[in-house]
Design an enzyme around this catalytic site. Structure first.
Site, PDB file in Angstrom:
ATOM      1  N   TYR A 142      49.234  24.188  26.504  1.00 54.85           N
ATOM      2  CA  TYR A 142      48.898  25.616  26.466  1.00 54.85           C
ATOM      3  C   TYR A 142      49.880  26.416  25.604  1.00 54.85           C
ATOM      4  CZ  TYR A 142      45.847  24.590  30.421  1.00 54.85           C
ATOM      5  OH  TYR A 142      44.878  24.070  31.223  1.00 54.85           O
ATOM      6  N   LYS A 192      49.530  10.559  32.201  1.00 55.92           N
ATOM      7  CA  LYS A 192      48.622   9.685  31.449  1.00 55.92           C
ATOM      8  C   LYS A 192      49.514   8.800  30.573  1.00 55.92           C
ATOM      9  CE  LYS A 192      44.399   8.572  30.242  1.00 55.92           C
ATOM     10  NZ  LYS A 192      43.508   7.803  31.123  1.00 55.92           N
ATOM     11  N   ASP A 224      43.233  10.358  35.513  1.00 56.70           N
ATOM     12  CA  ASP A 224      41.818  10.072  35.769  1.00 56.70           C
ATOM     13  C   ASP A 224      41.642   9.470  37.159  1.00 56.70           C
ATOM     14  OD1 ASP A 224      43.373   8.099  34.607  1.00 56.70           O
ATOM     15  OD2 ASP A 224      41.727   7.123  33.548  1.00 56.70           O
ATOM     16  N   ASP A 248      46.089  22.126  36.018  1.00 62.97           N
ATOM     17  CA  ASP A 248      45.040  23.140  35.990  1.00 62.97           C
ATOM     18  C   ASP A 248      43.767  22.552  36.587  1.00 62.97           C
ATOM     19  OD1 ASP A 248      43.541  25.347  35.407  1.00 62.97           O
ATOM     20  OD2 ASP A 248      43.822  25.287  33.238  1.00 62.97           O
ATOM     21  N   ASP A 252      42.394  22.798  40.843  1.00 60.32           N
ATOM     22  CA  ASP A 252      41.070  23.356  41.128  1.00 60.32           C
ATOM     23  C   ASP A 252      40.225  22.356  41.910  1.00 60.32           C
ATOM     24  OD1 ASP A 252      41.334  25.857  40.058  1.00 60.32           O
ATOM     25  OD2 ASP A 252      39.537  25.709  38.801  1.00 60.32           O
TER      26      ASP A 252
END
Ligand code: NAD
Length: 361
Positions: A142, A192, A224, A248, A252
């Site tokens: 970001y 990852k 994942d 993020d 959620d």
């Protein structure tokens, strides 16, 4: 004690839910002998309309001078098509960066009274749903440079840079180990590392920091798999720590499986200085101004603020108990109402605030 709180109601349902949260805060102050002094500041669409930008410098300054910031929510369709630098989200990134709020805490907890609201199978819910996601908030893709959209080989190419420095990983890892130490003493670091160099560094540094937290059990999971495991069996997690992008999405997902977006608080904090306390949901333009919003996530954010920012544990606990008592009585706003369940009463935002105030006595 006297505490100064910056109120950032924002847009949509923001002002309605912050109003109810302030009623609760005032009452707790009276009961425990604290005074809360409020400064109302502009943010999001309300700030764009008033002064032409989503996070004015005056707001940033007022926040820096406060003990804590209580945010409702920002944004809405009226401002969705503005250029990126004028978007409500850009304003949020600015205030997090200015306050150096690099750690975001999102507890995804299911009140037992709301078990039927969860999207998960009852046998999975029965195992418990109490996960704390600690997300790094001021780094990663970001903020990474270079970024942009350029012309390459006759077509447009968009790119961002995922980057973390060692010190950025170290400080969020410390915060997460400390949080795990106060809970179930289990930390799962999500990355990852099988594909991304930045994740390999993340993993290496988390392992180094672990040397100072040998009482906490550390595990690692690829993002994942973590997404799948959160839905398959969230009871296996205590605290999850991860970077900004993965956090993020995962935070959620963790919130969504509780089935009650209107119930979940969050805190964004730095090493020192004021933190930002806010519900995880957005400004819900579809129900704004209709007295339908659930104020409980904001009220629970006040509890987090009292605990984390002001060190007022007993005050935080009475708020959480009052919320639980209100749910016990069967009071529900639309987002957590189940017409098939007997004994529930559908109430609006103000009535829910009234009920919490009553429960506080
Ligand atoms: P949203 O969270 O605002 O709403 C999603 C759904 O949940 C809607 O149906 C809404 O009515 C419902 N909902 C949300 N909060 C509720 C509450 N307290 N009580 C009852 N129902 C509730 O998400 P969205 O629709 O994707 O976004 C709307 C706007 O909010 C957008 O402009 C978005 O950018 C912004 N947003 C802001 C924040 C923030 O301020 N931190 C976070 C997310 C989205």
């Amino acid at each position: 004690m006297n505490y100064s709180i910056c109120l950032m109601p924002g847009d949509g349902i923001g002002p309605e839910i912050v109003t109810q949260a302030v009623r609760v805060l005032d009452l707790v102050g009276r009961k425990f002998g604290h005074t809360f002094t409020y400064t109302n500041v502009l943010a999001g669409g309300a700030a764009i309309d008033a002064v032409g930008e989503p996070m004015p410098d005056a707001t940033v300054q007022a926040c820096k001078e406060s003990d804590a910031v209580l945010l409702g929510a920002v944004g809405g369709p009226k401002w969705d098509n503005l250029p990126r630098h004028l978007r409500a989200e850009t304003g949020l990134l600015k205030i997090r960066k200015e306050l150096n709020c690099f750690a975001n805490f999102r507890p995804a907890t299911l009140f037992p009274q709301l078990a039927s609201a969860s999207y998960l199978r009852p046998d999975i819910v029965a195992k418990g749903l109490d996960v704390l996601v600690v997300r790094e908030l001021t780094g990663c893709v970001y903020f990474g440079q270079p970024k942009g959209i350029v012309e390459e080989n006759g077509e447009r190419m968009g790119f961002n840079t995922m980057r973390y420095t060692e010190s950025e990983v170290r400080r969020i890892a410390k915060v997460a180990f400390e949080a795990a130490r106060k809970r179930g003493k289990r930390l799962c670091s999500v990355d990852k590392a099988n594909v991304l160099d930045v994740s390999q560094l993340w993993r290496d540094v988390v392992i180094e920091v672990h040397k100072d937290y040998q009482d906490v059990e550390l595990s690692h999971m690829y993002v994942d798999n973590a997404a799948m495991q959160l839905v398959r069996d969230p009871s296996q997690f205590d605290v999850i720590v991860t970077g900004n992008l993965f956090g993020d999405i995962l935070s959620d997902a963790a919130a969504a499986i509780t089935g009650s977006i209107g119930m979940l608080p969050s805190a964004s904090v730095g090493e020192s200085g004021p933190g930002i306390y806010e519900p995880i949901h957005g400004s819900a333009p579809d129900i704004a101004g209709q007295d339908k919003a659930n104020p409980l996530a904001t009220i629970l954010s006040v509890a987090m603020m009292l605990r984390f920012a002001l060190g007022l544990e007993a005050e935080a606990a009475v708020i959480e108990q009052a919320v639980s008592a209100v749910l016990d009585k069967g009071l529900r706003t639309g987002d957590i109402y189940n017409s098939a369940q007997p004994g529930l009463t559908l109430v609006g935002c103000t009535a829910m605030g009234d009920a919490v105030v009553d429960a506080l006595g």
